[in-house]
Each structure stands twice: as C-alpha cells, then as structure tokens.
Design an enzyme around this catalytic site. Structure first.
Site: not given
Length: 273
Positions: A50, A205, A212, A215, A221
C-alpha cells in the site's frame, strides 16, 4: 490473517448491499487476484504494498515489492536494518519519504506493539506515513476487518455513481464520499471488496473515457445516466506552479574522487547522497 467481523458493520441499505454484491460478482471473474502481495496476504506485506502503490503504478511496484520483502521479510528485519539499506532497495521508486516512514513505523511497531502489526484503523493510522484510507486498506486486506477505504480510484467511482458535487479536495465533498464509502462496505468478504472497488476504478471507471459498458454497477450510476461521467469528480481550480532554481556543484579531487554529502533526513531527496 483475521476474519471478517460482522458486528463491526452498520446496517446497510438494500442499494448499498446490491452495489457490493454486483461488484464482488464482477471481481470474481475480472478482478486482479495474483498480485505479489495477494499471494500471501499478511498485514506486513499489504502495508509494504500500500505504501509503494501511493502515486505509483502497480506494474512499477511489483518488482520493487518482490525485492523489498526478500530483503526485509518481516517487521523485525525492517526495523533492524540500517536506513541506507532500506533506501538502497527503494532506489528508483521515488518519493523516498515513504521508505523513511516505513523504517520509522517498523521501529514503532517493534517498540510499542511487540513486533505485531496492529489490527485497528486507529492504531495503524497512528504510525508514520499512514493516512486514514491506507490504514483502512491494510486492516481490511491484511486483517480481514471491516474498514472503508477512499483512495483516488474509490473517490472517482463513488463521485460518479452518486454524482457528488465539488472537488474531492473540498471538506464537504470528502465527508460525503467517506459516508458513501462506509455505507457501501460490506460486512463479509471485506478484503475482496476492498480490492474489487480499487480494481473497478483502476481498470473500468478510469479518469478519461471510462468503460461504462463493462461496469457492473453502471445501471444505477447517476453520472452515466446524466450522460457525462467524466464530469465527476469535479476538478479543483489549478494552483499556480511554484518555480525554484538551484545550483549543483560537482567537486572532484586530482585523483578523480568525487566529494559527496548526505542531505538532511527531511525535505526533497531527504537522506540521499
């Protein structure tokens, strides 16, 4: 690794539960599952990943991660290493304050936590160089505890799905996005959900020309329904760029030896020679 703890989660609305369910179903088929830090998912390995992934691409991080954990396989090895050794393995990855903070945090964990990585967001966030979202990602993926994340990818996903107004740097916008992140995070499969929502923002995204049609949560959305997903998140006004001028000198003696000095530990190129 810990297990998901259901009582940590608030009661979820039906739309929020549907969002997580569809996202996880998509991730089971399309998600990234073989990244080096996923093969043995421990708090230590997730933490290193991370921090490395901050402002750095996954493809760039992978070989650095492999070399770093080979050199410092656990918290005690990292805490006991000389800072120069840590910076050497970090060399080329940039943003060297991240490496210095890793070294400092490892020492803190050994001194204050007996060498055991803490498993709460609050305790992890108290370590050097770790913010709220990074702490949550470590706790969710490394410990299996429910914790909502809000990195750049997740901000974009949630801002578009709920057409959240304002730039993400604005306090009101950020607070709204945190509330949504909390609402959408499920009580089960928290580690997978955390990776899934990051993957969605990183691969589908995306900032420009979002995919899209691919997605799994595009049906509701709001930005897509309005026909302008790239509008969100809204851009903050650009700041004027600061210009700095520096002079560099190379001092070489008659035998060809070059004089070097170590920079202060803080600031640009901190700790570098």
């Amino acid at each position: 690794m810990g297990t998901d703890i259901a009582h940590d989660a608030p009661r979820k609305s039906r739309p929020a539960a549907s969002f997580a369910r569809r996202l996880l179903a998509w991730w089971d088929v399309h998600g990234r599952k073989n990244l080096p830090w996923q093969r043995e998912r421990t708090p230590y390995r997730v933490w290193i990943a991370e921090i490395m992934l901050q402002q750095t691409r996954v493809s760039t991080v992978e070989p650095y991660f492999e070399r770093f954990v080979a050199g410092f396989p656990d918290i005690h090895a990292l805490a006991g290493a000389d800072l120069d050794e840590v910076l050497h393995l970090w060399s080329g990855l940039g943003y060297y304050a991240r490496a210095r903070n890793l070294h400092r945090a490892a020492g803190t964990i050994v001194r204050e936590h007996g060498g055991v990585f803490p498993d709460t967001v609050e305790a992890v966030q108290a370590l050097p160089g770790i913010g709220r979202s990074t702490a949550a990602a470590i706790v969710a993926q490394g410990c299996g505890r429910r914790a909502a994340i809000l990195d750049a990818n997740v901000k974009r996903v949630l801002a578009r799905r709920h057409s959240v107004p304002g730039p993400v740097t604005a306090a009101a916008t950020l607070a709204a996005l945190w509330r949504l992140a909390e609402a959408h995070t499920p009580a089960e499969r928290v580690a997978d959900y955390t990776q899934a929502v990051m993957d969605l923002g990183a691969t589908v995204c995306v900032r420009r020309r979002p995919r899209c049609a691919a997605c799994p949560v595009s049906a509701d959305c709001q930005a897509r329904t309005a026909g302008d997903p790239e509008r969100y998140p809204e851009r903050a006004p650009r700041r004027a760029r600061r210009v700095e001028r520096s002079r560099f000198f190379v001092v070489v003696d008659p035998h060809g030896a070059c004089l070097v000095a170590q920079r202060p530990p803080r600031g640009i190129w901190g700790g570098q020679w």
